[in-house]
Design an enzyme around this catalytic site. Structure first.
Site, PDB file in Angstrom:
ATOM      1  N   SER A 123      86.574  20.472 -17.019  1.00  0.00           N
ATOM      2  CA  SER A 123      87.698  20.099 -16.185  1.00  0.00           C
ATOM      3  C   SER A 123      88.824  20.733 -17.769  1.00  0.00           C
ATOM      4  CB  SER A 123      88.018  18.760 -16.717  1.00  0.00           C
ATOM      5  OG  SER A 123      88.848  18.292 -16.941  1.00  0.00           O
ATOM      6  N   GLU A 125      91.556  19.265 -18.401  1.00  0.00           N
ATOM      7  CA  GLU A 125      91.349  18.586 -19.538  1.00  0.00           C
ATOM      8  C   GLU A 125      90.585  18.634 -21.019  1.00  0.00           C
ATOM      9  OE1 GLU A 125      93.523  16.006 -19.059  1.00  0.00           O
ATOM     10  OE2 GLU A 125      93.503  14.747 -20.906  1.00  0.00           O
ATOM     11  N   TYR A 147      87.973  11.400 -23.394  1.00  0.00           N
ATOM     12  CA  TYR A 147      87.560  12.433 -21.608  1.00  0.00           C
ATOM     13  C   TYR A 147      87.175  13.970 -21.544  1.00  0.00           C
ATOM     14  CZ  TYR A 147      87.619  14.334 -16.644  1.00  0.00           C
ATOM     15  OH  TYR A 147      86.986  14.930 -15.942  1.00  0.00           O
TER      16      TYR A 147
HETATM   17  P1  NAP Z   1      85.830  10.391  -8.550  1.00  0.00           P
HETATM   18  O1  NAP Z   1      86.604  10.817  -7.466  1.00  0.00           O
HETATM   19  O2  NAP Z   1      86.123   9.274 -10.087  1.00  0.00           O
HETATM   20  O3  NAP Z   1      83.647  10.013  -8.429  1.00  0.00           O
HETATM   21  C1  NAP Z   1      83.468   9.923  -9.815  1.00  0.00           C
HETATM   22  C2  NAP Z   1      81.663   9.722  -9.143  1.00  0.00           C
HETATM   23  O4  NAP Z   1      81.138   9.680 -10.434  1.00  0.00           O
HETATM   24  C3  NAP Z   1      82.015   8.111  -8.291  1.00  0.00           C
HETATM   25  O5  NAP Z   1      80.610   9.022  -7.122  1.00  0.00           O
HETATM   26  C4  NAP Z   1      81.011   7.431  -8.864  1.00  0.00           C
HETATM   27  O6  NAP Z   1      80.120   7.003  -8.467  1.00  0.00           O
HETATM   28  C5  NAP Z   1      80.234   8.296 -10.099  1.00  0.00           C
HETATM   29  N1  NAP Z   1      79.725   7.659 -10.836  1.00  0.00           N
HETATM   30  C6  NAP Z   1      80.456   7.445 -12.234  1.00  0.00           C
HETATM   31  N2  NAP Z   1      79.591   6.845 -13.479  1.00  0.00           N
HETATM   32  C7  NAP Z   1      78.576   7.332 -13.011  1.00  0.00           C
HETATM   33  C8  NAP Z   1      76.942   7.194 -12.809  1.00  0.00           C
HETATM   34  N3  NAP Z   1      76.452   6.321 -14.679  1.00  0.00           N
HETATM   35  N4  NAP Z   1      75.890   7.397 -12.568  1.00  0.00           N
HETATM   36  C9  NAP Z   1      75.946   7.510 -11.033  1.00  0.00           C
HETATM   37  N5  NAP Z   1      76.876   8.284 -10.656  1.00  0.00           N
HETATM   38  C10 NAP Z   1      78.340   7.490 -11.746  1.00  0.00           C
HETATM   39  O7  NAP Z   1      85.585  11.753  -9.529  1.00  0.00           O
HETATM   40  P2  NAP Z   1      86.274  13.356  -8.458  1.00  0.00           P
HETATM   41  O8  NAP Z   1      88.257  13.393  -8.640  1.00  0.00           O
HETATM   42  O9  NAP Z   1      85.751  13.484  -7.114  1.00  0.00           O
HETATM   43  O10 NAP Z   1      85.692  13.914  -9.421  1.00  0.00           O
HETATM   44  C11 NAP Z   1      84.406  15.162  -9.368  1.00  0.00           C
HETATM   45  C12 NAP Z   1      83.778  15.517 -11.214  1.00  0.00           C
HETATM   46  O11 NAP Z   1      84.448  16.245 -11.402  1.00  0.00           O
HETATM   47  C13 NAP Z   1      83.788  14.379 -11.861  1.00  0.00           C
HETATM   48  O12 NAP Z   1      83.315  15.039 -13.081  1.00  0.00           O
HETATM   49  C14 NAP Z   1      85.354  14.494 -13.069  1.00  0.00           C
HETATM   50  O13 NAP Z   1      85.438  14.304 -14.083  1.00  0.00           O
HETATM   51  C15 NAP Z   1      85.593  16.072 -12.884  1.00  0.00           C
HETATM   52  N6  NAP Z   1      86.682  16.582 -12.456  1.00  0.00           N
HETATM   53  C16 NAP Z   1      87.576  16.368 -11.154  1.00  0.00           C
HETATM   54  C17 NAP Z   1      89.169  16.956 -11.090  1.00  0.00           C
HETATM   55  C18 NAP Z   1      89.684  16.489 -10.611  1.00  0.00           C
HETATM   56  O14 NAP Z   1      91.181  16.847 -10.652  1.00  0.00           O
HETATM   57  N7  NAP Z   1      89.385  15.520  -9.911  1.00  0.00           N
HETATM   58  C19 NAP Z   1      88.903  18.335 -11.786  1.00  0.00           C
HETATM   59  C20 NAP Z   1      88.202  18.307 -12.736  1.00  0.00           C
HETATM   60  C21 NAP Z   1      86.987  18.486 -13.102  1.00  0.00           C
HETATM   61  P3  NAP Z   1      81.096   5.483  -8.068  1.00  0.00           P
HETATM   62  O15 NAP Z   1      81.167   5.134  -6.386  1.00  0.00           O
HETATM   63  O16 NAP Z   1      79.087   4.195  -7.805  1.00  0.00           O
HETATM   64  O17 NAP Z   1      81.791   4.068  -9.516  1.00  0.00           O
HETATM   65  N1  GDD Z   2      97.463   8.144 -13.806  1.00  0.00           N
HETATM   66  C1  GDD Z   2      98.275   8.398 -14.222  1.00  0.00           C
HETATM   67  N2  GDD Z   2      99.651   7.289 -13.243  1.00  0.00           N
HETATM   68  N3  GDD Z   2      99.664   9.864 -14.369  1.00  0.00           N
HETATM   69  C2  GDD Z   2     100.484   9.415 -14.931  1.00  0.00           C
HETATM   70  C3  GDD Z   2     101.102   8.092 -14.495  1.00  0.00           C
HETATM   71  C4  GDD Z   2     101.182   7.313 -13.527  1.00  0.00           C
HETATM   72  O1  GDD Z   2     101.391   5.920 -13.906  1.00  0.00           O
HETATM   73  N4  GDD Z   2     102.789   8.578 -14.391  1.00  0.00           N
HETATM   74  C5  GDD Z   2     102.949  10.055 -15.092  1.00  0.00           C
HETATM   75  N5  GDD Z   2     101.093  10.397 -15.380  1.00  0.00           N
HETATM   76  C6  GDD Z   2     100.568  11.753 -15.725  1.00  0.00           C
HETATM   77  C7  GDD Z   2      99.989  11.808 -16.740  1.00  0.00           C
HETATM   78  O2  GDD Z   2     100.397  11.041 -17.967  1.00  0.00           O
HETATM   79  C8  GDD Z   2      99.620  12.469 -16.905  1.00  0.00           C
HETATM   80  O3  GDD Z   2     100.184  13.930 -17.323  1.00  0.00           O
HETATM   81  C9  GDD Z   2      99.451  13.913 -15.303  1.00  0.00           C
HETATM   82  O4  GDD Z   2     100.676  12.125 -14.965  1.00  0.00           O
HETATM   83  C10 GDD Z   2      98.652  13.731 -14.368  1.00  0.00           C
HETATM   84  O5  GDD Z   2      97.333  11.841 -14.260  1.00  0.00           O
HETATM   85  P1  GDD Z   2      95.986  11.853 -13.626  1.00  0.00           P
HETATM   86  O6  GDD Z   2      96.614  11.840 -12.080  1.00  0.00           O
HETATM   87  O7  GDD Z   2      95.869  10.601 -13.991  1.00  0.00           O
HETATM   88  O8  GDD Z   2      95.145  13.367 -13.956  1.00  0.00           O
HETATM   89  P2  GDD Z   2      94.706  14.190 -15.447  1.00  0.00           P
HETATM   90  O9  GDD Z   2      95.542  15.160 -15.472  1.00  0.00           O
HETATM   91  O10 GDD Z   2      94.670  13.078 -16.514  1.00  0.00           O
HETATM   92  O11 GDD Z   2      92.762  13.928 -15.016  1.00  0.00           O
HETATM   93  C11 GDD Z   2      92.478  14.364 -13.871  1.00  0.00           C
HETATM   94  O12 GDD Z   2      92.844  16.101 -14.078  1.00  0.00           O
HETATM   95  C12 GDD Z   2      91.791  16.449 -15.282  1.00  0.00           C
HETATM   96  C13 GDD Z   2      91.828  17.703 -14.674  1.00  0.00           C
HETATM   97  O13 GDD Z   2      92.686  18.405 -15.258  1.00  0.00           O
HETATM   98  C14 GDD Z   2      91.331  13.628 -13.410  1.00  0.00           C
HETATM   99  O14 GDD Z   2      90.734  13.546 -12.124  1.00  0.00           O
HETATM  100  C15 GDD Z   2      89.942  14.228 -14.728  1.00  0.00           C
HETATM  101  O15 GDD Z   2      89.312  13.832 -14.212  1.00  0.00           O
HETATM  102  C16 GDD Z   2      89.960  15.684 -14.242  1.00  0.00           C
HETATM  103  O16 GDD Z   2      89.319  16.296 -15.575  1.00  0.00           O
END
Ligand code: NAP
Ligand code: GDD
Length: 319
Positions: A123, A125, A147
């Site tokens: 990520s 992050e 995280y």
């Molecule tokens: P998400 O929608 O929150 O999905 C997370 C998945 O992980 C769900 O299917 C959840 O299952 C499963 N899970 C959580 N804990 C588990 C455990 N102990 N054992 C087995 N399964 C478990 O996340 P996403 O946005 O699709 O992201 C996918 C991956 O990419 C994550 O690793 C996230 O950290 C990473 N990532 C995401 C982003 C982004 O912007 N979306 C960016 C960078 C990296 P349940 O349905 O049972 O809860």
């Molecule tokens: N969630 C949330 N809710 N975020 C807010 C809000 C609010 O009400 N107001 C402002 N923000 C700002 C957060 O402080 C952060 O800077 C930004 O919006 C994005 O927040 P999120 O959408 O919660 O995503 P994230 O950047 O913290 O994390 C996501 O992206 C990562 C990759 O950079 C997640 O998908 C992580 O799993 C992923 O790794």
């Protein structure tokens, strides 16, 4: 027919990746954890084409059993505790899932079949308090949340198994990617859903945290393509996946509210409850390596993405 196993198949990325692999003729297995009710909402439409197997990142024997039954050629480890704020309230559990869970996966692969190709969901992050802009595969890491710290561990243990055991392990350093299937607590979806609810008279106000934070937001459907490309290369490697453009949360709010014909100044306030103990102020990725070596390009712009999400929420909440 190649076989893939996806952890986190019930999540946003898991559902898009499953669709993508099915379209390419894969036999797709999804690892799901046991729950008292099923959470298959995002994969309901493809459930009859998938094989599901129970397993949990906390339980190594269940991972080994899942690999033994599915016999995958490729494993995509998308499961994690993925919501940054929860990582402050549940830091130990986040480390168990998101950090040590990766070692359990790698160790299970090493013992069951070390020839399996492995993708780890790293990520942006991890860059946290960024040391340079834009961020590349070589930018030093400085995570700002439990995280982010856990993802750094997952990233380096993936690199380490590649270097220690010559396993085919890739780490995709993905910047934020969104879609109509994004969880409602993440800021893009919170804003598109909130704007639509206010438009339809279902809510009056939307409370947010830091409006100045900047993110490099792309479309999840584009990003799962990059995951697959990484595992099709001759040699395993790590790649930044990003659009190269960054926007503030405030800009996101303006776009979403404009889409439904509302002025955010009349409806949006800030609430300290949503401000984080330590913030990642700006993320913007340089995906040159992915463009050059994988031939990967993002297709959906930020403006198109927000319009897509607002329209999907309008359709869902109007029906
Ligand atoms: P998400 O929608 O929150 O999905 C997370 C998945 O992980 C769900 O299917 C959840 O299952 C499963 N899970 C959580 N804990 C588990 C455990 N102990 N054992 C087995 N399964 C478990 O996340 P996403 O946005 O699709 O992201 C996918 C991956 O990419 C994550 O690793 C996230 O950290 C990473 N990532 C995401 C982003 C982004 O912007 N979306 C960016 C960078 C990296 P349940 O349905 O049972 O809860
Ligand atoms: N969630 C949330 N809710 N975020 C807010 C809000 C609010 O009400 N107001 C402002 N923000 C700002 C957060 O402080 C952060 O800077 C930004 O919006 C994005 O927040 P999120 O959408 O919660 O995503 P994230 O950047 O913290 O994390 C996501 O992206 C990562 C990759 O950079 C997640 O998908 C992580 O799993 C992923 O790794």
């Amino acid at each position: 027919m190649p076989t893939a196993l996806i952890t986190g198949i019930t999540g946003q990325d898991g559902s898009y990746l499953a669709e993508f692999l099915l379209d390419r003729g894969y036999e797709v297995w999804g690892m799901v954890r046991r729950a008292s009710t099923d959470s298959h909402e995002r994969i309901d439409h493809i459930l009859d084409r998938l094989h599901l197997v129970q397993g949990d990142l906390l339980d190594q024997p269940s991972l080994m059993a899942a690999f033994a039954v599915a016999e995958p050629d490729e494993v995509y480890n998308l499961a994690a505790q993925s919501f940054v704020p929860t990582s402050w309230s549940q830091p130990v559990l986040t480390a168990e899932f998101t950090a040590v869970g990766v070692t359990r996966m790698l160790e299970a692969i090493r013992q069951v079949n070390p020839a399996i190709r492995f993708y780890q969901a790293s990520s942006s992050e991890m860059f946290g308090m960024v040391r340079e802009t834009p961020q590349t595969e070589l930018t030093p890491l400085h995570p700002r949340s439990p995280y982010g710290v856990a993802k750094c561990y997952g990233h380096y243990i993936t690199v380490n198994y590649r270097e220690s055991y010559d396993m085919f392990c890739c780490s995709g350093i993905l910047f934020n990617h969104e879609s109509p299937r994004r969880g409602l607590e993440f800021v893009t979806r919170k804003v598109t859903d909130g704007a639509v609810r206010i438009k339809l008279g279902l809510a009056e106000r939307l409370s947010l945290g830091n409006l100045d934070a900047q993110r490099d937001w792309g479309f999840a459907g584009d990003y799962v393509h990059a995951m697959w490309l990484m595992l099709q290369q001759d040699t395993p490697d790590d790649f930044v996946i990003a659009t190269g453009k960054t926007h503030t949360v405030e800009r996101l709010v303006e776009l979403a509210f404009a889409q439904v014909g509302l002025d955010p100044n009349d409806h949006v306030d800030t609430d300290p409850r949503f401000v984080r103990p330590a913030e990642v102020d700006i993320l913007v990725g340089d995906a040159t390596k992915a463009r050059t070596k994988l031939g990967w390009e993002p297709r959906v712009s930020f403006e198109e993405l927000i319009a897509m999400m607002v329209n999907a929420d309008l359709q869902r909440l109007s029906s």
